[in-house]
Design a protein around this motif. Structure first.
Motif, PDB file in Angstrom:
ATOM      1  N   VAL A   9       6.192  -0.298 -10.243  1.00 33.45           N
ATOM      2  CA  VAL A   9       7.165   0.794 -10.158  1.00 33.45           C
ATOM      3  C   VAL A   9       8.528   0.230  -9.783  1.00 33.45           C
ATOM      4  O   VAL A   9       8.739  -0.236  -8.661  1.00 33.45           O
ATOM      5  N   ASP A  10       9.449   0.253 -10.743  1.00 33.94           N
ATOM      6  CA  ASP A  10      10.824  -0.192 -10.465  1.00 33.94           C
ATOM      7  C   ASP A  10      11.720   0.390 -11.535  1.00 33.94           C
ATOM      8  O   ASP A  10      11.355   0.420 -12.705  1.00 33.94           O
ATOM      9  N   ASP A  11      12.895   0.868 -11.131  1.00 32.13           N
ATOM     10  CA  ASP A  11      13.764   1.507 -12.127  1.00 32.13           C
ATOM     11  C   ASP A  11      14.580   0.488 -12.917  1.00 32.13           C
ATOM     12  O   ASP A  11      15.247   0.851 -13.872  1.00 32.13           O
ATOM     13  N   GLU A  12      14.544  -0.778 -12.509  1.00 34.43           N
ATOM     14  CA  GLU A  12      15.322  -1.776 -13.238  1.00 34.43           C
ATOM     15  C   GLU A  12      14.424  -2.634 -14.122  1.00 34.43           C
ATOM     16  O   GLU A  12      13.457  -3.219 -13.653  1.00 34.43           O
ATOM     17  N   GLU A  13      14.778  -2.689 -15.398  1.00 34.45           N
ATOM     18  CA  GLU A  13      13.972  -3.406 -16.385  1.00 34.45           C
ATOM     19  C   GLU A  13      13.722  -4.865 -15.995  1.00 34.45           C
ATOM     20  O   GLU A  13      12.585  -5.329 -16.029  1.00 34.45           O
ATOM     21  N   ASP A  56       9.202  -0.347  -5.767  1.00 37.85           N
ATOM     22  CA  ASP A  56      10.618  -0.534  -5.427  1.00 37.85           C
ATOM     23  C   ASP A  56      10.998   0.538  -4.403  1.00 37.85           C
ATOM     24  O   ASP A  56      10.453   1.640  -4.419  1.00 37.85           O
ATOM     25  N   VAL A  57      11.929   0.230  -3.501  1.00 34.34           N
ATOM     26  CA  VAL A  57      12.316   1.222  -2.493  1.00 34.34           C
ATOM     27  C   VAL A  57      13.348   2.189  -3.050  1.00 34.34           C
ATOM     28  O   VAL A  57      13.233   3.399  -2.921  1.00 34.34           O
ATOM     29  N   GLN A  58      14.398   1.658  -3.700  1.00 34.68           N
ATOM     30  CA  GLN A  58      15.477   2.538  -4.151  1.00 34.68           C
ATOM     31  C   GLN A  58      15.334   2.884  -5.625  1.00 34.68           C
ATOM     32  O   GLN A  58      15.477   2.021  -6.488  1.00 34.68           O
ATOM     33  N   MET A  59      15.013   4.152  -5.838  1.00 36.94           N
ATOM     34  CA  MET A  59      14.801   4.616  -7.217  1.00 36.94           C
ATOM     35  C   MET A  59      15.353   6.020  -7.355  1.00 36.94           C
ATOM     36  O   MET A  59      15.494   6.740  -6.368  1.00 36.94           O
ATOM     37  N   PRO A  60      15.651   6.439  -8.591  1.00 36.50           N
ATOM     38  CA  PRO A  60      16.074   7.828  -8.768  1.00 36.50           C
ATOM     39  C   PRO A  60      14.914   8.791  -8.536  1.00 36.50           C
ATOM     40  O   PRO A  60      13.757   8.397  -8.585  1.00 36.50           O
ATOM     41  N   GLU A  74      -4.317   7.145  -1.488  1.00 31.36           N
ATOM     42  CA  GLU A  74      -5.171   6.809  -2.625  1.00 31.36           C
ATOM     43  C   GLU A  74      -4.998   5.408  -3.136  1.00 31.36           C
ATOM     44  O   GLU A  74      -5.775   4.944  -3.960  1.00 31.36           O
ATOM     45  N   THR A  75      -3.946   4.747  -2.673  1.00 34.84           N
ATOM     46  CA  THR A  75      -3.715   3.437  -3.242  1.00 34.84           C
ATOM     47  C   THR A  75      -3.054   2.528  -2.216  1.00 34.84           C
ATOM     48  O   THR A  75      -2.449   2.988  -1.263  1.00 34.84           O
ATOM     49  N   SER A  76      -3.208   1.247  -2.432  1.00 37.57           N
ATOM     50  CA  SER A  76      -2.563   0.273  -1.559  1.00 37.57           C
ATOM     51  C   SER A  76      -1.167  -0.017  -2.110  1.00 37.57           C
ATOM     52  O   SER A  76      -0.944   0.097  -3.311  1.00 37.57           O
ATOM     53  N   VAL A  77      -0.259  -0.383  -1.236  1.00 39.40           N
ATOM     54  CA  VAL A  77       1.127  -0.534  -1.674  1.00 39.40           C
ATOM     55  C   VAL A  77       1.741  -1.853  -1.191  1.00 39.40           C
ATOM     56  O   VAL A  77       1.502  -2.278  -0.070  1.00 39.40           O
ATOM     57  N   ILE A  78       2.482  -2.502  -2.085  1.00 36.54           N
ATOM     58  CA  ILE A  78       3.371  -3.589  -1.669  1.00 36.54           C
ATOM     59  C   ILE A  78       4.784  -3.135  -2.021  1.00 36.54           C
ATOM     60  O   ILE A  78       5.076  -2.830  -3.180  1.00 36.54           O
ATOM     61  N   PHE A  79       5.655  -3.063  -1.029  1.00 37.17           N
ATOM     62  CA  PHE A  79       7.037  -2.669  -1.294  1.00 37.17           C
ATOM     63  C   PHE A  79       7.846  -3.861  -1.788  1.00 37.17           C
ATOM     64  O   PHE A  79       7.558  -5.017  -1.443  1.00 37.17           O
ATOM     65  N   ALA A  80       8.871  -3.574  -2.601  1.00 36.38           N
ATOM     66  CA  ALA A  80       9.804  -4.618  -3.027  1.00 36.38           C
ATOM     67  C   ALA A  80      11.214  -4.066  -2.846  1.00 36.38           C
ATOM     68  O   ALA A  80      11.510  -2.943  -3.242  1.00 36.38           O
ATOM     69  N   THR A  81      12.066  -4.836  -2.201  1.00 37.23           N
ATOM     70  CA  THR A  81      13.444  -4.374  -2.020  1.00 37.23           C
ATOM     71  C   THR A  81      14.378  -5.569  -1.977  1.00 37.23           C
ATOM     72  O   THR A  81      13.979  -6.684  -1.634  1.00 37.23           O
ATOM     73  N   ALA A  82      15.629  -5.306  -2.333  1.00 32.45           N
ATOM     74  CA  ALA A  82      16.609  -6.392  -2.335  1.00 32.45           C
ATOM     75  C   ALA A  82      17.226  -6.540  -0.949  1.00 32.45           C
ATOM     76  O   ALA A  82      17.276  -7.621  -0.388  1.00 32.45           O
TER      77      ALA A  82
END
Lengths: 258, 349
Positions: A9-13, A56-60, A74-82
């Motif tokens: 999940v990330d808004d940047e290609e 991703d943390v910052q998304m629309p 329901e799911t495990s999460v790894i966050f990614a942020t700049a």
């Protein structure tokens, strides 16, 4: 080794690109979804039930914390942020795994390995035992820790299957406790959210939202008048005519504010 | 504050010089007549007291500063000096009469010698007025120099803040992440982005070291910034920049528009799933240049911005132009608009 089903999940290609590249070289990993915003992520979790979200943390639309709040059980999460000092502090405090962009492949593999171990120890949906980090912590607490001090959320996110409702706080009329859920009343409709009334009330501005009863939290803007019905029995009449019971402690709280 | 009392060393010098001067002024006219000097203490005291009206002349002369013109200054100084000397002589007549019993000589001779004392006192007052003017000028010079220095420091701080904003960590790390991502699949694109980023920072640093740059350069910087962001956001970010011919050479503080473009991306385009256009239009408007930045944003997404970017631009405008420049910002529907109005400062040939 069971296959690990991952959603990106990330808004940047380009950010999705690198995850795809790193994951392609991992054995036993399957990318089940690529999402460009929070809504897609919630839908992917509902439809595909991935084991792991790389988020991703910052998304629309919905940010990473809101997605976690909606799917965290329901799911495990790894966050990614700049770069986000508040988010990083929150991750550290709550021992959430995160990746700092740009991240190397070894660092990514490490995070993936830890997620795998967590999942093998206790899948998120299975109750009890040694729960994984993302289920152990309260998503609301994490989101609160990630906000600058003194600020409150401006909206409530609610999931209804694969659909997501976003309700701005000032459109909430009142909130009603219903067993393990809260009913959020807004403009004549009710939306159910899996949360306790106390937990939700804790995130709201206490000068605008008052716990008038064990089962009700009222938006003060909606209050038209208070009616006295015999001793110890009071009723709050809302602007639209609806009536809510007011307990003795609730009345004391109201008096303090009015 | 009186320029002599405002500084301890000046006051010390004045007292050192005044004690003999006062004594001489009070007694000199009487020495000439050869009178007995055993009663001179009455006159010494009187002479010292001249310090009071003489110093008080400052309260009048300060209302007529040097820049009011030489004639007015001289006339004013002459009138106050004559008045101060007159008051002093009048006080002397009263004083010697009061003291006539213990010191009859000064009282008896006072009438014939008062004109000389009056002339000497006038001269001393004129001299002191000149000293007042000189000290005032020196003080004002210092204050002006300090103001200039303070303005320079403020401008420098604004620039540093702008540069600090420039190296927005979020922007930098996301760009590095994009480069890292592209390296695997499209090394050419990764290299292009690394070069663009380097050029952007180089241009920013160069622009930041100047007090004004041509509008065309600032617009080029903004374009480069938006081109870099386009690698991250792809088709979600549309860019329209229109610069009316003729305004390219207008001088603007460096890095003034870039924060506006950055806001448009961060708080606008990045909040939208399908993105939109950042539109920047720059045109002349009478004696001003008007910059208009429009961007769509998600009006339902009320995650608050910090407002630091706009506040920063506002304070730089104020530091650079005072009240000759304005910034308006506001949302209408799903469109956020910032309008900047600057006075035209053309390059000086």
């Amino acid at each position: 080794m069971t296959r690990l089903r991952v959603a990106i999940v990330d808004d940047e290609e380009p950010a999705r690109l690198v995850l795809r590249e790193y994951l392609a070289e991992e054995p036993g990993v399957e990318i089940v979804a690529e999402c460009a915003n929070g809504f897609e992520a919630v839908k992917a979790v509902a439809d595909l039930a991935p084991d792991l979200l790389i988020l991703d943390v910052q998304m629309p639309k919905l940010d990473g914390f809101e997605v976690l709040e909606l799917v965290g059980r329901e799911t495990s999460v790894i966050f990614a942020t700049a770069f986000d000092e508040f988010a990083l502090r929150a991750f550290d405090v709550h021992a959430v795994d995160y990746l700092l962009k740009p991240f190397s492949k070894p660092r990514f593999q490490e995070a993936l390995e830890r997620a795998r171990e967590r999942l093998q120890a206790a899948p998120p949906s299975s109750p009890g035992a040694d729960a994984p980090a993302s289920a152990r912590l309260s998503p609301a607490e994490l989101a609160a820790a990630a906000r600058p001090a003194g600020t409150r959320p401006s909206r409530i996110v609610i999931r209804d299957g694969a659909d997501v409702h976003v309700v701005p706080i000032d459109r909430v009329d009142y909130v009603e406790a219903q067993d393990d859920y809260v009913g959020i009343h807004t403009g004549g409709t009710v939306l159910l959210k899996e949360q306790t009334l106390a937990a939700l009330a804790a995130t709201l501005d206490p000068r605008r939202f008052v716990r008038i009863h064990r089962s009700f939290v009222l938006n003060l803007d909606r209050l038209a008048k208070l009616e006295n019905r015999g001793k110890e029995t009071r009723t709050a009449v809302l602007r639209d005519g609806r009536q809510l019971p007011v307990s003795r402690t609730g009345y004391a709280r109201l008096q303090e504010l009015l | 504050m009186h320029p002599i009392f405002s500084d301890v060393s000046r006051l010390r010098t004045f007292i050192l010089l005044w004690v003999p001067t006062g004594a001489a002024i009070g007694t000199l006219p009487f020495w000439r007549t050869g009178g007995p000097l055993d009663q001179a203490w009455v006159l010494v005291l009187w002479g010292e007291v001249l310090a009071m009206p003489a110093l008080a002349t400052w309260h009048v002369t300060r209302f007529v500063p040097i820049r009011a013109g030489r004639g007015r200054v001289l006339v004013t100084a002459a009138i106050v000096s004559l008045a101060a000397a007159g008051v002093w002589v009048g006080a002397g007549r009263l004083w010697t009469q009061v003291m006539a019993e213990t010191a009859p000589q000064p009282a008896a001779l006072f009438g014939s010698l008062a004109p000389d004392a009056f002339a000497a006192a006038t001269l001393v007052c004129l001299l002191l007025s000149a000293v007042h003017y000189a000290l005032n000028e020196a003080d004002e010079g210092l204050a002006a120099a300090r103001r200039v220095l303070e303005a320079q420091v403020a401008a420098r701080e604004a620039e540093l803040r702008a540069l600090r904003a420039q190296v927005n960590p979020h922007f930098l790390f996301n760009c590095l992440h994009s480069i890292s991502a592209l390296t695997g699949v499209d090394p050419g694109a990764a290299r292009r982005m690394a070069l663009e980023l380097a050029e952007f920072f180089r241009d920013s640093l160069r622009a930041g070291s100047q007090s004004r740059i041509p509008l065309a350069d600032e617009v080029a910087l903004v374009r480069r910034y938006l081109d870099i962001e386009r690698v991250r956001f792809g088709d979600r970010l549309g860019i329209t920049v229109t610069l009316q011919p003729g305004v390219e050479a207008v001088r603007v503080p460096p890095l003034l528009l870039q924060p506006l473009a950055e806001n448009a991306v961060r708080h606008g385009i990045s909040t939208l799933v399908n993105g939109g256009d950042v539109s920047i239009a720059i045109a002349r408007n009478g004696h001003d240049v008007r910059v208009r930045v429009d961007n769509p944003f998600d009006a339902d997404d009320r995650r608050p911005g910090t407002g630091v970017g706009l506040a920063n631009v506002r304070s730089r405008l104020a530091a650079s132009y005072g009240d000759r420049a304005h910034l308006c910002a506001g949302a209408e529907g799903n469109c956020f608009t910032v309008t900047l109005t600057l006075p035209c400062e053309e390059v000086q040939a």
